[in-house]
Design a protein around this motif. Structure first.
Motif, PDB file in Angstrom:
ATOM      1  N   TRP A  81       0.826  -1.214   0.000  1.00 47.43           N
ATOM      2  CA  TRP A  81       0.000   0.000   0.000  1.00 47.43           C
ATOM      3  C   TRP A  81       0.859   1.261   0.000  1.00 47.43           C
ATOM      4  CZ3 TRP A  81      -4.768   0.399  -1.419  1.00 47.43           C
ATOM      5  CH2 TRP A  81      -5.633  -0.689  -1.294  1.00 47.43           C
ATOM      6  N   GLU A  82       1.957   1.227   0.744  1.00 52.05           N
ATOM      7  CA  GLU A  82       2.832   2.398   0.754  1.00 52.05           C
ATOM      8  C   GLU A  82       3.419   2.653  -0.633  1.00 52.05           C
ATOM      9  OE1 GLU A  82       7.048   3.939   2.669  1.00 52.05           O
ATOM     10  OE2 GLU A  82       5.799   2.565   3.832  1.00 52.05           O
ATOM     11  N   ASN A  83       3.858   1.588  -1.299  1.00 47.17           N
ATOM     12  CA  ASN A  83       4.406   1.753  -2.644  1.00 47.17           C
ATOM     13  C   ASN A  83       3.352   2.272  -3.609  1.00 47.17           C
ATOM     14  OD1 ASN A  83       6.513   1.196  -4.823  1.00 47.17           O
ATOM     15  ND2 ASN A  83       4.808  -0.067  -5.532  1.00 47.17           N
ATOM     16  N   LEU A  84       2.120   1.752  -3.496  1.00 47.80           N
ATOM     17  CA  LEU A  84       1.036   2.218  -4.364  1.00 47.80           C
ATOM     18  C   LEU A  84       0.751   3.698  -4.118  1.00 47.80           C
ATOM     19  CD1 LEU A  84      -1.128   1.671  -6.458  1.00 47.80           C
ATOM     20  CD2 LEU A  84      -2.627   0.860  -4.625  1.00 47.80           C
ATOM     21  N   GLY A  85       0.696   4.091  -2.840  1.00 43.79           N
ATOM     22  CA  GLY A  85       0.452   5.492  -2.514  1.00 43.79           C
ATOM     23  C   GLY A  85       1.553   6.398  -3.023  1.00 43.79           C
ATOM     24  N   ARG A  86       2.789   5.943  -2.901  1.00 44.07           N
ATOM     25  CA  ARG A  86       3.914   6.733  -3.411  1.00 44.07           C
ATOM     26  C   ARG A  86       3.843   6.850  -4.939  1.00 44.07           C
ATOM     27  NH1 ARG A  86       7.780   8.111   0.095  1.00 44.07           N
ATOM     28  NH2 ARG A  86       7.883   7.087   2.126  1.00 44.07           N
ATOM     29  N   THR A  87       3.460   5.763  -5.586  1.00 48.19           N
ATOM     30  CA  THR A  87       3.340   5.790  -7.046  1.00 48.19           C
ATOM     31  C   THR A  87       2.298   6.818  -7.479  1.00 48.19           C
ATOM     32  OG1 THR A  87       4.019   3.468  -7.229  1.00 48.19           O
ATOM     33  CG2 THR A  87       2.765   4.383  -9.071  1.00 48.19           C
ATOM     34  N   VAL A  88       1.174   6.859  -6.778  1.00 45.69           N
ATOM     35  CA  VAL A  88       0.138   7.847  -7.084  1.00 45.69           C
ATOM     36  C   VAL A  88       0.652   9.259  -6.799  1.00 45.69           C
ATOM     37  CG1 VAL A  88      -2.147   8.699  -6.425  1.00 45.69           C
ATOM     38  CG2 VAL A  88      -1.762   6.237  -6.682  1.00 45.69           C
ATOM     39  N   GLY A  89       1.310   9.447  -5.657  1.00 46.64           N
ATOM     40  CA  GLY A  89       1.830  10.769  -5.310  1.00 46.64           C
ATOM     41  C   GLY A  89       2.879  11.267  -6.280  1.00 46.64           C
ATOM     42  N   GLU A  90       3.656  10.348  -6.824  1.00 46.38           N
ATOM     43  CA  GLU A  90       4.731  10.723  -7.752  1.00 46.38           C
ATOM     44  C   GLU A  90       4.241  10.924  -9.183  1.00 46.38           C
ATOM     45  OE1 GLU A  90       7.874   8.004  -5.178  1.00 46.38           O
ATOM     46  OE2 GLU A  90       7.150   7.319  -7.133  1.00 46.38           O
ATOM     47  N   PHE A  91       3.062  10.370  -9.491  1.00 46.59           N
ATOM     48  CA  PHE A  91       2.581  10.385 -10.864  1.00 46.59           C
ATOM     49  C   PHE A  91       2.571  11.778 -11.497  1.00 46.59           C
ATOM     50  CE2 PHE A  91      -1.186   9.450 -13.852  1.00 46.59           C
ATOM     51  CZ  PHE A  91      -0.335   9.062 -14.867  1.00 46.59           C
ATOM     52  N   PRO A  92       2.073  12.813 -10.803  1.00 49.02           N
ATOM     53  CA  PRO A  92       2.080  14.151 -11.418  1.00 49.02           C
ATOM     54  C   PRO A  92       3.473  14.732 -11.614  1.00 49.02           C
ATOM     55  CG  PRO A  92       0.539  14.046  -9.570  1.00 49.02           C
ATOM     56  CD  PRO A  92       1.393  12.827  -9.499  1.00 49.02           C
ATOM     57  N   HIS A  93       4.493  14.099 -11.004  1.00 52.96           N
ATOM     58  CA  HIS A  93       5.853  14.633 -11.071  1.00 52.96           C
ATOM     59  C   HIS A  93       6.768  13.837 -12.003  1.00 52.96           C
ATOM     60  CE1 HIS A  93       5.185  17.433  -7.714  1.00 52.96           C
ATOM     61  NE2 HIS A  93       4.452  16.470  -7.188  1.00 52.96           N
ATOM     62  N   ILE A  94       6.236  12.768 -12.601  1.00 53.40           N
ATOM     63  CA  ILE A  94       7.062  11.916 -13.461  1.00 53.40           C
ATOM     64  C   ILE A  94       7.745  12.730 -14.555  1.00 53.40           C
ATOM     65  CG2 ILE A  94       6.977  10.076 -15.195  1.00 53.40           C
ATOM     66  CD1 ILE A  94       6.941   8.968 -12.438  1.00 53.40           C
ATOM     67  N   SER A  95       7.013  13.669 -15.139  1.00 54.54           N
ATOM     68  CA  SER A  95       7.570  14.445 -16.259  1.00 54.54           C
ATOM     69  C   SER A  95       8.736  15.332 -15.832  1.00 54.54           C
ATOM     70  CB  SER A  95       6.476  15.312 -16.898  1.00 54.54           C
ATOM     71  OG  SER A  95       5.951  16.228 -15.960  1.00 54.54           O
ATOM     72  N   SER A  96       8.825  15.632 -14.538  1.00 53.82           N
ATOM     73  CA  SER A  96       9.889  16.528 -14.073  1.00 53.82           C
ATOM     74  C   SER A  96      11.064  15.790 -13.440  1.00 53.82           C
ATOM     75  CB  SER A  96       9.327  17.535 -13.059  1.00 53.82           C
ATOM     76  OG  SER A  96       8.858  16.873 -11.892  1.00 53.82           O
ATOM     77  N   LEU A  97      10.948  14.483 -13.221  1.00 51.35           N
ATOM     78  CA  LEU A  97      12.048  13.725 -12.630  1.00 51.35           C
ATOM     79  C   LEU A  97      13.181  13.597 -13.646  1.00 51.35           C
ATOM     80  CD1 LEU A  97      10.264  10.862 -10.651  1.00 51.35           C
ATOM     81  CD2 LEU A  97      11.160  13.035  -9.788  1.00 51.35           C
ATOM     82  N   GLN A  98      14.380  13.903 -13.214  1.00 55.54           N
ATOM     83  CA  GLN A  98      15.541  13.877 -14.092  1.00 55.54           C
ATOM     84  C   GLN A  98      16.450  12.709 -13.770  1.00 55.54           C
ATOM     85  OE1 GLN A  98      15.916  16.169 -16.663  1.00 55.54           O
ATOM     86  NE2 GLN A  98      13.837  16.743 -16.020  1.00 55.54           N
ATOM     87  N   GLU A  99      17.127  12.209 -14.800  1.00 54.77           N
ATOM     88  CA  GLU A  99      18.096  11.139 -14.578  1.00 54.77           C
ATOM     89  C   GLU A  99      19.346  11.728 -13.935  1.00 54.77           C
ATOM     90  OE1 GLU A  99      20.358   7.514 -16.969  1.00 54.77           O
ATOM     91  OE2 GLU A  99      19.230   9.037 -18.073  1.00 54.77           O
ATOM     92  N   ASN A 100      19.736  11.185 -12.800  1.00 52.83           N
ATOM     93  CA  ASN A 100      20.934  11.656 -12.102  1.00 52.83           C
ATOM     94  C   ASN A 100      21.387  10.584 -11.130  1.00 52.83           C
ATOM     95  OD1 ASN A 100      19.762  12.175  -9.294  1.00 52.83           O
ATOM     96  ND2 ASN A 100      18.408  13.458 -10.545  1.00 52.83           N
ATOM     97  N   THR A 101      22.594  10.726 -10.669  1.00 52.31           N
ATOM     98  CA  THR A 101      23.164   9.747  -9.738  1.00 52.31           C
ATOM     99  C   THR A 101      23.203  10.266  -8.313  1.00 52.31           C
ATOM    100  OG1 THR A 101      25.391  10.570 -10.241  1.00 52.31           O
ATOM    101  CG2 THR A 101      24.599   8.686 -11.515  1.00 52.31           C
ATOM    102  N   ALA A 102      22.718  11.484  -8.092  1.00 54.11           N
ATOM    103  CA  ALA A 102      22.720  12.062  -6.757  1.00 54.11           C
ATOM    104  C   ALA A 102      21.552  11.521  -5.944  1.00 54.11           C
ATOM    105  CB  ALA A 102      22.646  13.586  -6.850  1.00 54.11           C
ATOM    106  N   ALA A 103      21.630  11.712  -4.622  1.00 60.08           N
ATOM    107  CA  ALA A 103      20.530  11.303  -3.767  1.00 60.08           C
ATOM    108  C   ALA A 103      19.362  12.265  -3.968  1.00 60.08           C
ATOM    109  CB  ALA A 103      20.972  11.297  -2.315  1.00 60.08           C
ATOM    110  N   GLY A 104      18.164  11.837  -3.589  1.00 63.59           N
ATOM    111  CA  GLY A 104      17.007  12.700  -3.721  1.00 63.59           C
ATOM    112  C   GLY A 104      16.174  12.345  -4.936  1.00 63.59           C
ATOM    113  N   PRO A 105      15.135  13.130  -5.218  1.00 60.72           N
ATOM    114  CA  PRO A 105      14.230  12.828  -6.330  1.00 60.72           C
ATOM    115  C   PRO A 105      14.957  12.696  -7.665  1.00 60.72           C
ATOM    116  CG  PRO A 105      13.289  14.527  -4.928  1.00 60.72           C
ATOM    117  CD  PRO A 105      14.703  14.319  -4.461  1.00 60.72           C
ATOM    118  N   GLY A 106      14.516  11.753  -8.485  1.00 56.17           N
ATOM    119  CA  GLY A 106      15.131  11.504  -9.783  1.00 56.17           C
ATOM    120  C   GLY A 106      15.154  10.018 -10.058  1.00 56.17           C
ATOM    121  N   PHE A 107      15.811   9.637 -11.130  1.00 57.42           N
ATOM    122  CA  PHE A 107      15.908   8.220 -11.462  1.00 57.42           C
ATOM    123  C   PHE A 107      17.256   7.908 -12.079  1.00 57.42           C
ATOM    124  CE2 PHE A 107      14.635  10.074 -15.468  1.00 57.42           C
ATOM    125  CZ  PHE A 107      15.198   9.273 -16.445  1.00 57.42           C
TER     126      PHE A 107
END
Length: 312
Positions: A81-107
């Motif tokens: 459930w936590e993963n599902l909730g996080r997936t929903v919360g992150e959905f509006p931000h997918i377009s702004s997530l950047q590829e990087n190797t640093a800690a924090g938001p991104g992929f």
């Protein structure tokens, strides 16, 4: 292109539902990606395990992973459930997530070489995955390496909410690609798409009553054979991949080498062999992190479920 629903044909309950969804989306969009992920995760972790559907998850876990005792299963379900909730919360931000190797938001992407090789090779490719981690990150993440793929899509029952979802998915892609409706018509369109030399991605971890029987966690499970059939028809690469959650709005796309395509001369046997190999790959990923998969679906037939859970 998304078609604007005819407002005159939308009933008031749907309009109210869409208004609530719009407000929720507005709130999530104004939070930072990490905060939106945390909010969604905490809410779903608190409420989800109390919902009746969690009994399905518990039954699935008893069947598939009998080594887990009740407290362990409860912990996995909270994680689901936590993963599902996080997936929903992150959905509006997918377009702004950047590829990087640093800690924090991104992929980040593991197995980049497989994407680069396919981009150079060209031609049809089938990407296969499941509802693991934040699966919404797969299409835009892979597209950044020149191998964007079309997908199958189950429309939301509310056309206004459906339009919001499609708009968010389009926004995450540099170049929007087709979304094929699940069903016979969509299957024919997808077949023509792949036959034309294009790429297609499929999530194949849900039950398909008119599929073929394959083993999943050691038990029979009706499984969609379409991906295997297309791969063998066009002799095109099948690339497995999934998303690992590293933290709030922090994701890793793991791309595996292309799978070996069977070629025994018996088409139906080869379809069954490849379908089983795909199930085995999905199982391997899920066993490594059980809480990352959506255990909430009725994946196995009732006849193999624990007796006390067959009514769910």
């Amino acid at each position: 292109m998304n078609v604007t629903p005819d407002m005159g044909s939308v009933r008031w309950p749907m309009k109210l539902e869409a208004a609530a969804a719009h407000i929720s989306l507005w709130v999530l969009q104004r939070l930072k990606a990490e905060a939106a992920s945390n909010l969604g995760g905490r809410l779903c972790r608190a409420v989800g395990p109390l919902l009746p559907v969690s009994k399905i998850a518990d039954a699935n876990l008893q069947l598939a992973m009998p080594e887990l005792d009740a407290p362990a299963r409860k912990g996995v379900i909270k994680g689901v459930w936590e993963n599902l909730g996080r997936t929903v919360g992150e959905f509006p931000h997918i377009s702004s997530l950047q590829e990087n190797t640093a800690a924090g938001p991104g992929f980040e992407v593991a197995g980049v070489e497989h994407l680069v090789a396919q981009a150079k090779r060209g031609g049809p490719v089938l990407f296969v995955s499941g509802h693991i981690g934040n699966w919404e990150m797969l299409p835009p993440g892979v597209a950044k390496y020149g191998v964007g793929f079309a997908s199958f899509y189950r429309a939301a029952g509310n056309p206004l909410v459906d339009r919001m979802i499609r708009d968010l998915r389009d926004a995450a892609m540099a170049v929007p690609l087709p979304l094929f409706a699940k069903g016979a018509k969509g299957a024919k369109e997808a077949l023509r798409w792949v036959g034309g030399g294009h790429r297609l991605g499929m999530l194949v971890d849900q039950k398909m009553n008119d599929g073929i029987e394959a083993r999943f966690f050691g038990h029979p499970a009706m499984t969609a054979p379409a991906l295997a059939a297309m791969a063998l028809r066009f002799r095109c690469p099948v690339i497995p991949g999934h998303v690992q959650r590293l933290g709030p709005a922090r994701l890793r796309i793991v791309v595996e080498p292309p799978m070996t395509l069977p070629d025994s001369g018996d088409r139906q046997a080869d379809i069954a062999t490849l379908t089983q190999a795909i199930n085995d790959q999905l199982e391997k990923w899920i066993r490594a992190c059980p809480e990352s998969w959506l255990w909430l679906h009725r994946r196995w037939p009732k006849k193999v479920m624990p007796t006390s859970h067959r009514g769910y």
